[in-house]
Scaffold this active site. Sequence first.
Site, PDB file in Angstrom:
ATOM      1  N   GLU B  60      18.408  53.976  64.239  1.00 55.08           N
ATOM      2  CA  GLU B  60      17.498  53.312  63.297  1.00 55.08           C
ATOM      3  C   GLU B  60      17.943  51.907  62.935  1.00 55.08           C
ATOM      4  O   GLU B  60      17.117  50.997  62.877  1.00 55.08           O
ATOM      5  CB  GLU B  60      17.342  54.160  62.021  1.00 55.08           C
ATOM      6  N   HIS B 129      15.573  65.710  53.931  1.00 50.29           N
ATOM      7  CA  HIS B 129      14.304  65.422  54.624  1.00 50.29           C
ATOM      8  C   HIS B 129      13.098  65.418  53.681  1.00 50.29           C
ATOM      9  O   HIS B 129      11.971  65.581  54.151  1.00 50.29           O
ATOM     10  CB  HIS B 129      14.041  66.482  55.702  1.00 50.29           C
TER      11      HIS B 129
HETATM   12  C1  LIG Z   1      18.856  59.632  61.500  1.00 45.70           C
HETATM   13  C2  LIG Z   1      17.859  60.574  62.001  1.00 45.70           C
HETATM   14  N1  LIG Z   1      16.879  60.115  62.800  1.00 45.70           N
HETATM   15  C3  LIG Z   1      15.948  60.962  63.281  1.00 45.70           C
HETATM   16  C4  LIG Z   1      15.979  62.278  62.959  1.00 45.70           C
HETATM   17  C5  LIG Z   1      14.923  63.219  63.493  1.00 45.70           C
HETATM   18  N2  LIG Z   1      15.489  64.072  64.508  1.00 45.70           N
HETATM   19  C6  LIG Z   1      15.945  65.288  64.195  1.00 45.70           C
HETATM   20  S1  LIG Z   1      16.649  66.028  65.474  1.00 45.70           S
HETATM   21  C7  LIG Z   1      16.371  64.746  66.504  1.00 45.70           C
HETATM   22  C8  LIG Z   1      16.835  64.818  67.918  1.00 45.70           C
HETATM   23  C9  LIG Z   1      18.307  64.950  68.021  1.00 45.70           C
HETATM   24  O1  LIG Z   1      18.695  65.237  69.306  1.00 45.70           O
HETATM   25  P1  LIG Z   1      20.180  65.625  69.697  1.00 45.70           P
HETATM   26  O2  LIG Z   1      21.155  64.792  68.949  1.00 45.70           O
HETATM   27  O3  LIG Z   1      20.272  65.576  71.170  1.00 45.70           O
HETATM   28  O4  LIG Z   1      20.377  67.104  69.177  1.00 45.70           O
HETATM   29  P2  LIG Z   1      19.599  68.443  69.554  1.00 45.70           P
HETATM   30  O5  LIG Z   1      18.443  68.543  68.624  1.00 45.70           O
HETATM   31  O6  LIG Z   1      19.197  68.370  70.970  1.00 45.70           O
HETATM   32  O7  LIG Z   1      20.561  69.545  69.264  1.00 45.70           O
HETATM   33  C10 LIG Z   1      15.701  63.739  65.820  1.00 45.70           C
HETATM   34  C11 LIG Z   1      15.250  62.476  66.421  1.00 45.70           C
HETATM   35  C12 LIG Z   1      17.003  62.715  62.092  1.00 45.70           C
HETATM   36  N3  LIG Z   1      17.089  63.989  61.698  1.00 45.70           N
HETATM   37  N4  LIG Z   1      17.926  61.847  61.652  1.00 45.70           N
END
Ligand SMILES: Cc1ncc(C[n+]2csc(CCOP(=O)(O)OP(=O)(O)O)c2C)c(N)n1
Lengths: 320, 325
Positions: B60, B129
């Site tokens: 971000e 959230h």
């Molecule tokens: C700072 C932030 N940006 C966006 C999100 C929304 N979000 C939640 S999970 C996710 C994907 C994360 O992917 P990864 O780190 O690969 O973990 P996985 O869910 O695959 O375990 C996003 C974009 C968030 N929770 N926090």
Amino acid sequence: MKKEKLLELYRMMLLIRRFEERTAQMYGLQKIGGFCHLYIGQEAVAVGTVAALRDDDYFIAAYRDHGHILAKGGDPKAVMAELFGKAGGVSKGKGGSMHLFDVAKGFYGGHGIVAGQIPVATGMAFAAKYRGEDRVTVCSMGEGTVHQGAFHESLNLASLWKLPVIYLIENNRYGMGTPLERASAVWDLSQKACSYDMARATVDGMDVLKVHEVMAEAVERARKLSEPSLIEARTYRFRGHSMSDPVHSHYRTKDEVEEQKTHDPLLKFQSYLLEKKYINEDQIKAYEDEIKTIVKESVDFAENSPEPALEAIYEDVYVE
Amino acid sequence: MAEITFREALNQAMAEEMERDANVFLMGEEVGYYQGAYKVSQGLLERFGPKRVIDTPIAELGFAGLGIGAAQVGLRPIIEFMTWNFSILAMDQIVNNAAKLRYMSGGALKIPVVFRGASGAAHQLGAQHSQSLEAWYCNVPGLIVMAPSTPKDAKGMLKSAIRDDNPVIFIESEVAYGYKGEVPEGEYLVPIGVGDVKRTGKDVTIIAWSKMIHVALEAANMLAQEGIEAEVIDPRTLRPLDEQLLLTSIEKTNRCVIVEEGWPYAGVGAEISHRIYQNAFDHLDAPILRVTSEDVPMPYAKNLEQAVIPSAPKVAAAAKKVLYI
Ligand SMILES: Cc1ncc(C[n+]2csc(CCOP(=O)(O)OP(=O)(O)O)c2C)c(N)n1
């Protein structure tokens, strides 16, 4: 590894799998709300990792945390009650699926902001070193997490100050609907350690024994030498990103998911145990029965646990 | 007039502005291939291509700052935060760069960037959230803060935001994306800094914005059954504030309730009530009451969450209290 320990790992993987299958059902029945991210397909990573730890080592994770808290010894009853938002939950109903905590077991959450847990993990390792303890801290994260500044700042601090921390990237290939190759300039994520002159390894995250082996080395490095590591475990999530997302859609095909399921870490480990004759079909059945009872009791406990009292709203904002 | 959802209205606004000006592009997490985490950008990738609808890594601070840099040399970025909770990671860029570069450069620079995304509590998303952060951004000179409540406003306001030469914080409600409403055919703009009367009444003024307008209107219906006519005012833009609209209503009703989804301490409602006290003190027949979320991080449990956020019965009760009923 001794046979008993192998069977323990198997039992834990099975527990996590069945617990989460029930979680999905309970979500469907709206007993569980909010965002709920299943770990199904990735169990070997948490279980193999925790197998290399001592009980008093620290573990901290992101929001996909059901498997980690159970592997670290969390009580399935209290975990299910938390998912139900009940007073008997591990976070008294205040945290939910994304914010599971069990401090007595060394499990420090359950973090909803991508990368938010990484500097915190670094601080826990700092504290252990400061106090002269030989505890190790493991910080789990998704592969989508490593592009945040918090990741890079933390790795530098840990390497600069030689902190006993292991950064564990659980690379399940997708951050929500974004595949690794559309988010990362490099494919081999453990390379990120090179910028910080940190030890690194990549491991097959579908193989619990390999995860254990690599982790055991990293734990030794942290405990004996007080040096950090970056480990990338290559794994796959069989379900959607969260309960509100489809298993496959724009971003991956059904065929891909089906193919990946042929590498199911639980079945793979089970075949290994059968092959080595450490276990037979009857024993598998006995484990299944035992775990079915545990999961059922968890749901019963969650159902019967009271809702948090309204007075709880203002409790725990501050230490009184 | 066509009836469309809030998300469709936002989608139309972005599409129309992208059609109109090749310098406008959309960037954020999952805005392209995934069609938007909340489907606000549905179809835009297919229509405008990956050069102008850009999926980012989860970074971000990086992509918010990139938007600011692109804006200061002539592009007009729309930066989507999947939710405003994650904008906290980008606050340094927004507060220290977007809001200040024009001033610090003695007017040499302009930063025509829109930061937009979902805000507020949805259903049991927990403490990290479920936040309403408009008060944080309203505190910063140099930023414009907008928070529409209806599809019609959303479309006209977003178009104005994209055309404005200042950085705009554009706050959408996660649960309101599916709300439907009439939207005029053809081009229209809702100007920045102009509020709207969502319901006329003579007995009490209820000020709210974003999703809370719907809570206020529900409360107004409850009050109407008891013969109380509430006037519901939506400032729409929170900075700069349409003070005159608020004051005109207070001069008529002499009583005021402010509804805000965020926390009470130093909330937007605190600023609004201060301005009313300062400019319409003699018109008030009762102290202003504020209905806000409880002063705590959002709990997960359903019963606690429902008790924490403002509800129509709470607003109706506050209205009756300022009427001494
Ligand atoms: C700072 C932030 N940006 C966006 C999100 C929304 N979000 C939640 S999970 C996710 C994907 C994360 O992917 P990864 O780190 O690969 O973990 P996985 O869910 O695959 O375990 C996003 C974009 C968030 N929770 N926090």
